[in-house]
Design an enzyme around this catalytic site. Structure first.
Site, PDB file in Angstrom:
ATOM      1  N   LYS A  17       0.835  -1.198   0.000  1.00  0.00           N
ATOM      2  CA  LYS A  17       0.000   0.000   0.000  1.00  0.00           C
ATOM      3  C   LYS A  17       0.880   1.262   0.000  1.00  0.00           C
ATOM      4  O   LYS A  17       2.096   1.166   0.208  1.00  0.00           O
ATOM      5  CB  LYS A  17      -0.930  -0.038   1.225  1.00  0.00           C
ATOM      6  CG  LYS A  17      -1.904  -1.224   1.209  1.00  0.00           C
ATOM      7  CD  LYS A  17      -2.809  -1.220   2.432  1.00  0.00           C
ATOM      8  CE  LYS A  17      -3.767  -2.408   2.412  1.00  0.00           C
ATOM      9  NZ  LYS A  17      -4.665  -2.406   3.592  1.00  0.00           N
TER      10      LYS A  17
ATOM     11  N   ARG B  39      -1.156 -14.700   3.564  1.00  0.00           N
ATOM     12  CA  ARG B  39      -1.850 -14.060   4.693  1.00  0.00           C
ATOM     13  C   ARG B  39      -1.061 -14.260   5.988  1.00  0.00           C
ATOM     14  O   ARG B  39      -1.029 -13.379   6.846  1.00  0.00           O
ATOM     15  CB  ARG B  39      -3.268 -14.637   4.856  1.00  0.00           C
ATOM     16  CG  ARG B  39      -4.210 -14.311   3.700  1.00  0.00           C
ATOM     17  CD  ARG B  39      -4.857 -12.954   3.790  1.00  0.00           C
ATOM     18  NE  ARG B  39      -5.831 -12.829   4.863  1.00  0.00           N
ATOM     19  CZ  ARG B  39      -6.633 -11.777   5.022  1.00  0.00           C
ATOM     20  NH1 ARG B  39      -6.575 -10.749   4.168  1.00  0.00           N
ATOM     21  NH2 ARG B  39      -7.477 -11.711   6.023  1.00  0.00           N
TER      22      ARG B  39
ATOM     23  N   HIS C  12      -1.658  -5.567   1.487  1.00  0.00           N
ATOM     24  CA  HIS C  12      -2.913  -6.301   1.283  1.00  0.00           C
ATOM     25  C   HIS C  12      -2.616  -7.699   0.746  1.00  0.00           C
ATOM     26  O   HIS C  12      -1.680  -7.879  -0.025  1.00  0.00           O
ATOM     27  CB  HIS C  12      -3.793  -5.563   0.254  1.00  0.00           C
ATOM     28  CG  HIS C  12      -4.923  -6.403  -0.281  1.00  0.00           C
ATOM     29  ND1 HIS C  12      -6.137  -6.490   0.361  1.00  0.00           N
ATOM     30  CD2 HIS C  12      -4.992  -7.227  -1.365  1.00  0.00           C
ATOM     31  CE1 HIS C  12      -6.920  -7.327  -0.320  1.00  0.00           C
ATOM     32  NE2 HIS C  12      -6.249  -7.787  -1.365  1.00  0.00           N
TER      33      HIS C  12
END
Ligand code: DAT
Ligand code: MG
Length: 148
Positions: free
Chosen positions: A9, A85, A115
């Site tokens: 990001k 993740r 993300h």
């Protein structure tokens, strides 16, 4: 094999973490099959975060993600979605465990550096959105050492 969508990001780019982040995924054994830097358009940001469009934090999230360049990536590997993740860590940087990217670098729930797709359908949707021309499949020779 799965392919997942990962994005550094604007805060991660501005804080000079792109190389460190790519290194973590690369060293884990995932294969980089897509990479592009861009400042997301409003349209792209809204499509990406459509599931959150009723949430109170949504306007701020869209402003943040369109505020400057992001680095969009596609990574392939066995169970790549959950592996990515786990490398990323939970949403809130202050609660994320050390050793995860968010745990090591983030102090905020919104400015949380990175993300990663959360499920197979999401990964497919996000990859199509950010890599409309597809990704590049290639043979990473050390995968014969990464996997039994
Ligand atoms: P994740 O990015 O861990 O999948 P999510 O899908 O629940 O988290 O939310 C998407 C992004 O929205 C998240 O990375 C940061 C922002 N966000 C989520 N919850 C928030 C909150 N309570 N306040 C501010 N921003 C939030
Ligand atoms: Mg999410």
């Amino acid at each position: 094999m799965q392919t997942t969508f990962v994005m550094v990001k604007p805060d991660g780019v501005q804080r000079g973490l792109v190389g460190e982040i790519i290194g973590r995924f690369e060293q884990k054994g995932l294969r980089l099959v897509g990479l592009r830097q861009l400042t997301p358009s409003l349209e792209l940001a809204e499509a990406h975060y459509e599931v959150h469009n009723e949430r109170p934090f949504y306007p701020g999230l869209i402003r943040f993600i369109t505020s400057g360049p992001v680095v969009a990536m596609a990574w392939t590997g066995v169970d790549a979605i959950s592996v990515a993740r786990n490398i990323i860590g939970p949403t809130d940087g202050r609660k994320a465990a050390l050793g995860t990217i968010r745990g090591d670098y983030a102090m905020d729930i919104g400015h949380n550096i990175i993300h990663g797709s959360d499920a197979e359908e999401t990964a497919e949707f996000e990859l199509g959105l950010w890599f409309p021309d597809g990704v590049e499949d290639w043979t990473r020779l050390d995968e014969t050492w990464v996997y039994e």
